[in-house]
Design an enzyme around this catalytic site. Structure first.
Site, PDB file in Angstrom:
ATOM      1  N   HIS A 141       2.873  -1.548   0.721  1.00  0.00           N
ATOM      2  CA  HIS A 141       3.517  -1.482   0.095  1.00  0.00           C
ATOM      3  C   HIS A 141       4.263  -0.206  -0.859  1.00  0.00           C
ATOM      4  O   HIS A 141       3.569  -0.983  -2.177  1.00  0.00           O
ATOM      5  CB  HIS A 141       4.484  -2.985   0.250  1.00  0.00           C
ATOM      6  CG  HIS A 141       6.002  -2.838   0.187  1.00  0.00           C
ATOM      7  ND1 HIS A 141       7.080  -1.979   1.282  1.00  0.00           N
ATOM      8  CD2 HIS A 141       6.612  -2.610  -1.049  1.00  0.00           C
ATOM      9  CE1 HIS A 141       7.661  -2.151   0.140  1.00  0.00           C
ATOM     10  NE2 HIS A 141       7.834  -2.308  -0.823  1.00  0.00           N
ATOM     11  N   MET A 172      13.729   3.016  -4.138  1.00  0.00           N
ATOM     12  CA  MET A 172      14.424   2.285  -4.882  1.00  0.00           C
ATOM     13  C   MET A 172      15.482   3.195  -5.394  1.00  0.00           C
ATOM     14  O   MET A 172      14.329   3.221  -6.966  1.00  0.00           O
ATOM     15  CB  MET A 172      13.583   1.141  -5.698  1.00  0.00           C
ATOM     16  CG  MET A 172      13.740  -0.089  -5.012  1.00  0.00           C
ATOM     17  SD  MET A 172      12.576  -0.991  -5.990  1.00  0.00           S
ATOM     18  CE  MET A 172      10.718  -0.457  -5.023  1.00  0.00           C
ATOM     19  N   SER A 219       2.799  -9.916  -5.733  1.00  0.00           N
ATOM     20  CA  SER A 219       2.051 -11.350  -7.054  1.00  0.00           C
ATOM     21  C   SER A 219       1.114 -11.819  -6.616  1.00  0.00           C
ATOM     22  O   SER A 219       0.412 -13.022  -6.972  1.00  0.00           O
ATOM     23  CB  SER A 219       2.795 -11.901  -8.439  1.00  0.00           C
ATOM     24  OG  SER A 219       4.505 -11.583  -7.320  1.00  0.00           O
ATOM     25  N   SER A 251       1.877  -5.628  -1.756  1.00  0.00           N
ATOM     26  CA  SER A 251       2.976  -4.045  -2.560  1.00  0.00           C
ATOM     27  C   SER A 251       1.927  -4.030  -3.613  1.00  0.00           C
ATOM     28  O   SER A 251       1.402  -4.585  -4.702  1.00  0.00           O
ATOM     29  CB  SER A 251       3.906  -4.786  -3.268  1.00  0.00           C
ATOM     30  OG  SER A 251       4.513  -3.742  -4.645  1.00  0.00           O
ATOM     31  N   MET A 287      15.364  -7.976   0.768  1.00  0.00           N
ATOM     32  CA  MET A 287      15.281  -7.804  -0.084  1.00  0.00           C
ATOM     33  C   MET A 287      15.416  -8.820  -0.004  1.00  0.00           C
ATOM     34  O   MET A 287      16.585  -9.334  -0.052  1.00  0.00           O
ATOM     35  CB  MET A 287      16.368  -6.614  -1.701  1.00  0.00           C
ATOM     36  CG  MET A 287      15.418  -5.322  -1.047  1.00  0.00           C
ATOM     37  SD  MET A 287      13.394  -5.837  -0.859  1.00  0.00           S
ATOM     38  CE  MET A 287      13.338  -5.911  -2.566  1.00  0.00           C
ATOM     39  N   GLY A 330       8.451  -7.071 -10.214  1.00  0.00           N
ATOM     40  CA  GLY A 330       7.596  -7.666  -9.110  1.00  0.00           C
ATOM     41  C   GLY A 330       7.393  -9.561  -9.675  1.00  0.00           C
ATOM     42  O   GLY A 330       7.924  -9.924 -11.114  1.00  0.00           O
ATOM     43  N   ASP A 363      11.502  -8.473   1.626  1.00  0.00           N
ATOM     44  CA  ASP A 363      10.521  -8.049   0.681  1.00  0.00           C
ATOM     45  C   ASP A 363      11.012  -8.787  -0.730  1.00  0.00           C
ATOM     46  O   ASP A 363      12.490  -8.812  -1.123  1.00  0.00           O
ATOM     47  CB  ASP A 363      10.639  -6.142   0.466  1.00  0.00           C
ATOM     48  CG  ASP A 363       9.606  -5.682  -1.090  1.00  0.00           C
ATOM     49  OD1 ASP A 363       9.088  -6.004  -1.481  1.00  0.00           O
ATOM     50  OD2 ASP A 363       9.858  -4.701  -1.001  1.00  0.00           O
ATOM     51  N   ASP A 416       6.393   0.989  -4.139  1.00  0.00           N
ATOM     52  CA  ASP A 416       7.392   0.635  -4.688  1.00  0.00           C
ATOM     53  C   ASP A 416       7.817   1.628  -5.678  1.00  0.00           C
ATOM     54  O   ASP A 416       7.065   1.991  -6.697  1.00  0.00           O
ATOM     55  CB  ASP A 416       7.409  -0.139  -4.794  1.00  0.00           C
ATOM     56  CG  ASP A 416       7.526  -2.010  -4.599  1.00  0.00           C
ATOM     57  OD1 ASP A 416       8.488  -1.672  -3.245  1.00  0.00           O
ATOM     58  OD2 ASP A 416       7.391  -2.883  -4.976  1.00  0.00           O
ATOM     59  N   MET A 471      10.542   3.303  -7.926  1.00  0.00           N
ATOM     60  CA  MET A 471      11.590   2.885  -8.844  1.00  0.00           C
ATOM     61  C   MET A 471      11.834   4.180  -9.445  1.00  0.00           C
ATOM     62  O   MET A 471      11.140   5.161 -10.148  1.00  0.00           O
ATOM     63  CB  MET A 471      11.612   1.963  -9.392  1.00  0.00           C
ATOM     64  CG  MET A 471      10.936   0.987  -8.551  1.00  0.00           C
ATOM     65  SD  MET A 471      10.695  -1.061  -9.828  1.00  0.00           S
ATOM     66  CE  MET A 471      10.509  -1.969  -8.563  1.00  0.00           C
ATOM     67  N   HIS A 527       9.012   2.582  -0.502  1.00  0.00           N
ATOM     68  CA  HIS A 527       9.977   2.160  -0.467  1.00  0.00           C
ATOM     69  C   HIS A 527      11.033   2.807  -1.902  1.00  0.00           C
ATOM     70  O   HIS A 527      10.086   2.145  -2.741  1.00  0.00           O
ATOM     71  CB  HIS A 527       9.659   0.704  -0.343  1.00  0.00           C
ATOM     72  CG  HIS A 527      11.140  -0.420  -0.921  1.00  0.00           C
ATOM     73  ND1 HIS A 527      11.088  -1.515  -1.458  1.00  0.00           N
ATOM     74  CD2 HIS A 527      12.801   0.243  -0.784  1.00  0.00           C
ATOM     75  CE1 HIS A 527      12.612  -2.165  -2.142  1.00  0.00           C
ATOM     76  NE2 HIS A 527      13.300  -1.137  -1.145  1.00  0.00           N
TER      77      HIS A 527
HETATM   78  C1  DX5 Z   1      10.716  -5.368  -6.099  1.00  0.00           C
HETATM   79  C2  DX5 Z   1       9.488  -4.712  -4.717  1.00  0.00           C
HETATM   80  C3  DX5 Z   1       9.381  -5.372  -4.189  1.00  0.00           C
HETATM   81  C4  DX5 Z   1       7.828  -6.398  -5.206  1.00  0.00           C
HETATM   82  C5  DX5 Z   1       7.850  -7.381  -4.281  1.00  0.00           C
HETATM   83  O1  DX5 Z   1      11.829  -4.324  -6.424  1.00  0.00           O
HETATM   84  O2  DX5 Z   1      10.909  -3.946  -3.721  1.00  0.00           O
HETATM   85  O3  DX5 Z   1       8.096  -4.798  -3.498  1.00  0.00           O
HETATM   86  O4  DX5 Z   1       6.665  -5.463  -5.406  1.00  0.00           O
HETATM   87  O5  DX5 Z   1       6.220  -8.055  -5.500  1.00  0.00           O
HETATM   88  P1  DX5 Z   1       6.493 -10.036  -5.102  1.00  0.00           P
HETATM   89  O6  DX5 Z   1       6.219 -10.477  -4.236  1.00  0.00           O
HETATM   90  O7  DX5 Z   1       6.000 -10.484  -6.478  1.00  0.00           O
HETATM   91  O8  DX5 Z   1       8.006 -10.295  -5.272  1.00  0.00           O
HETATM   92 ZN    ZN Z   2       9.595  -2.846  -2.428  1.00  0.00          ZN
END
Ligand code: DX5
Ligand code: ZN
Length: 212
Positions: free
Chosen positions: A32, A67, A192, A7, A136, A143, A169, A34, A36, A65
């Site tokens: 990946h 969101m 992370s 990610s 999810m 993260g 994820d 993200d 948002m 992804h």
């Molecule tokens: C959460 C994201 C994930 C996140 C994963 O909202 O969609 O993709 O970046 O990170 P970790 O592995 O730290 O949970």
């Molecule tokens: Zn994600």
């Protein structure tokens, strides 16, 4: 075959080029990305422009992804920068069929993401249009959260509806990866744990598990 995705949310953006080169060297299969929107989740991240920049330093697959509350509007922005896959959430009201058709026409693989509290029965009417499900395992937005193991109960239910690739994820580390793999999930996304690891190659390998 287990595939590992990193990610971008956990990457050091000040050194993005080096980060991406290093993640490729560590053996990560896909990135990946993200997105948002500050509405669907209480956080804001990246738009489509940065994908173009990322592509200059990342030669493997990119999975977006979304969101966001309005995939109808946002998906076309990302289609233009041509990632490998795009997913959005079952929790939002949108014409899934139409959007999937749009993506497939462009050669992009459509996926559907599902939040931990959402009943997977909600996927039933729409799963036929999609080519993967993103389960999810944290509530999206940030993260570094703890893995919610109860989401693994969804695996068998989803597989019964349609046998398609499953991605997981959120909170994926060496120990949660074992549970996910045992449940039958082949695509593990990690932020992370993997991206912030001192030795990413080792971390990536630990997610894949013992060589068979
Ligand atoms: C959460 C994201 C994930 C996140 C994963 O909202 O969609 O993709 O970046 O990170 P970790 O592995 O730290 O949970
Ligand atoms: Zn994600």
């Amino acid at each position: 075959m287990i595939k590992v995705g990193a990610s971008i949310l956990s990457a050091d953006l000040l050194h993005l080029q080096d980060e991406l080169t290093d993640l490729e060297k560590a053996g990560v299969d896909f990135l990946h990305y993200d997105v948002m929107d500050g509405h669907f989740v209480p956080n804001l991240t990246f738009g489509p422009n940065l994908v173009k920049t990322v592509k200059q330093a990342w030669s493997r697959q990119i999975d977006v992804h979304l969101m966001v509350d309005n995939p109808q509007q946002v998906v076309p922005w990302f289609v233009e920068v041509k990632p490998f896959r795009i997913s959005w959430h079952i929790e939002v009201k949108v014409n899934h069929q139409e959007l999937c058709q749009k993506l497939k026409k462009e050669g992009i693989i459509p996926g559907i993401a599902i939040n931990p509290p959402t009943d997977c029965e909600q996927l039933k009417p729409f799963i036929q249009y999609f080519d993967y499900v993103l389960i999810m395992s944290v509530n999206p937005g940030f993260g570094g959260q703890k893995f919610i193991s109860s989401v693994l109960e969804k695996v068998a239910k989803i597989k019964k509806m349609k046998d398609l690739p499953l991605y997981i994820d959120g909170g994926i580390n060496q120990s949660s990866a074992v549970l996910a793999r045992q449940a039958g999930i082949e695509n593990l996304i990690s932020g992370s744990y993997l991206v912030k690891a001192g030795n990413r190659k080792k971390a990536c390998q630990s997610l894949r598990g013992p060589l068979k």
